[in-house]
Design an enzyme around this catalytic site. Structure first.
Site, short mmCIF file in Angstrom:
data_model
loop_
_atom_site.label_atom_id
_atom_site.label_comp_id
_atom_site.label_asym_id
_atom_site.label_seq_id
_atom_site.Cartn_x
_atom_site.Cartn_y
_atom_site.Cartn_z
N ASP A 1 34.95 35.41 36.14
CA ASP A 1 34.22 34.23 35.65
C ASP A 1 33.69 34.49 34.24
OD1 ASP A 1 32.21 35.99 36.35
OD2 ASP A 1 31.00 34.50 37.43
N SER A 2 33.93 35.70 33.71
CA SER A 2 33.67 35.97 32.30
C SER A 2 34.45 35.00 31.42
CB SER A 2 34.06 37.41 31.95
OG SER A 2 35.36 37.71 32.41
N ASP B 1 37.43 35.50 40.79
CA ASP B 1 35.98 35.43 40.98
C ASP B 1 35.56 34.11 41.61
OD1 ASP B 1 34.38 37.61 40.33
OD2 ASP B 1 34.41 37.18 38.18
N LYS C 1 36.54 37.72 44.57
CA LYS C 1 35.42 38.62 44.26
C LYS C 1 34.14 37.81 44.25
CE LYS C 1 34.63 40.58 40.01
NZ LYS C 1 33.28 40.05 39.67
N GLU D 1 29.63 38.29 43.85
CA GLU D 1 28.55 39.17 43.41
C GLU D 1 27.45 39.25 44.47
OE1 GLU D 1 27.12 37.97 39.56
OE2 GLU D 1 29.12 38.05 38.66
N GLU E 1 28.86 47.59 38.15
CA GLU E 1 28.69 47.21 36.74
C GLU E 1 27.37 47.73 36.21
OE1 GLU E 1 29.61 43.17 35.68
OE2 GLU E 1 28.80 43.42 33.64
O1 KIV Z 1 33.86 38.26 35.28
C1 KIV Z 1 34.37 39.36 35.04
O2 KIV Z 1 35.20 39.51 34.15
C2 KIV Z 1 33.94 40.48 35.87
C3 KIV Z 1 34.36 41.85 35.43
C4 KIV Z 1 33.70 42.22 34.19
C5 KIV Z 1 34.15 42.85 36.51
O3 KIV Z 1 33.28 40.30 36.83
#
Ligand code: KIV
Length: 277
Positions: free
Chosen positions: A49-50, A88, A118, A120, A186
């Site tokens: 989600d970056s 994510d 994924k 969090e 992280e």
């Molecule tokens: O959103 C993302 O890119 C991430 C990675 C940095 C692990 O969660």
């Protein structure tokens, strides 16, 4: 990815089997061309989600939606044949209840073809992770600095220093015991990352963590040096593509203004002579 593909993609069981073995290589990707480059070298491609910040210019990941993850997830899937595709779950798509998490994880998998999701969070997300895993959804967990909680954490700070170490350790143990097939650590200090890696039975994947993790992940655009003004300590820049792109664009602009581009080889003649296109 296609069911007719001759290449067997990496699966959760393959990742689990790498615990303590050859380090796992993971990068993010958000587009088809970049996914192809990543797929050739990595075990896991993460649609993080970056992308909210990296691709869409948002200030944090909090504004990222399911629709954005699905759009980029589909694009990355088109460029992925071997690596495990993990997507994510965006902020707000899984925290309310295990049922909400299942509905959105199912949608991500059904609409993109990804192999895992994924999410969090540590102890407080363990029940949700177990719920998803028991229903056939492989989950990569993410503890330590969890960027979706940036407001609660008071910024993008290292997590687990001093007395706070037990909290991060307990989070990692909880998500491992809940059935996650791997866990991202992280911004967790080196020594604590090593202790977590020794303690949990699943691979740890570090970002700003430790060389002793079972694998590493970076945001692709960061390690390629696409941003000239963003240089966090934990990112090694393996390229300077931002500078290269800036120089290329400046050269193009100068040549257009000077009428040096297009040159004769870039334009089409009015009459064809021989076999010219
Ligand atoms: O959103 C993302 O890119 C991430 C990675 C940095 C692990 O969660």
């Amino acid at each position: 990815m296609s069911v007719n593909s001759p290449v067997r993609p990496v699966m959760a069981a393959d990742i689990l089997a790498r615990k303590g073995g050859e380090p796992l290589v993971c990068l993010t990707a958000y587009t088809t061309p970049m996914a192809r480059l990543v797929d050739a070298h990595c075990d896991i491609t993460l649609v993080g989600d970056s992308l909210g910040m990296v691709v869409h210019g948002l200030p944090t990941t909090l504004g990222v939606t399911m629709e954005m993850m699905i759009l980029h997830g589909k694009a990355v899937a088109r460029g992925t044949s071997r690596a495990m595709l993990v997507i994510d779950m965006p902020f707000g798509s899984y925290e309310e209840s295990p049922a909400q998490a299942f509905a959105n994880a199912r949608r991500l998998m059904a609409e993109t073809g990804c192999a895992a999701v994924k999410l969090e969070g540590g102890r407080h997300m363990a029940g949700t992770i177990r719920f998803l895993v028991e229903r056939g959804i492989p989950v990569m967990a993410h503890v330590g600095l969890t960027p979706q909680a940036v407001n609660a954490l008071g910024g993008y700070k290292v997590q687990g220093r001093g007395a706070d170490a037990d909290r991060v350790m307990e989070d990692a143990i909880a998500v491992a015991e809940a059935g996650a097939f791997s866990v991202v650590l992280e911004k967790v200090p080196d020594g604590l990352s090593q202790r977590i890696t020794q303690r949990v039975a699943i691979p740890t994947i570090g970002i700003g963590a430790s060389a002793h993790c079972d694998g590493q992940v970076l945001v692709l655009d960061d390690m390629l040096g696409l941003f000239t003004d963003f240089r966090p300590k934990f990112v090694k820049r393996y390229g300077e593509l931002g500078t290269a792109a800036d120089e290329a664009i400046a050269a193009y602009a100068a040549e257009v203004r000077a009428r040096r581009f297009p040159a004769s080889e870039h334009v089409f003649p009015d009459e064809l002579k021989g076999k010219q296109p």
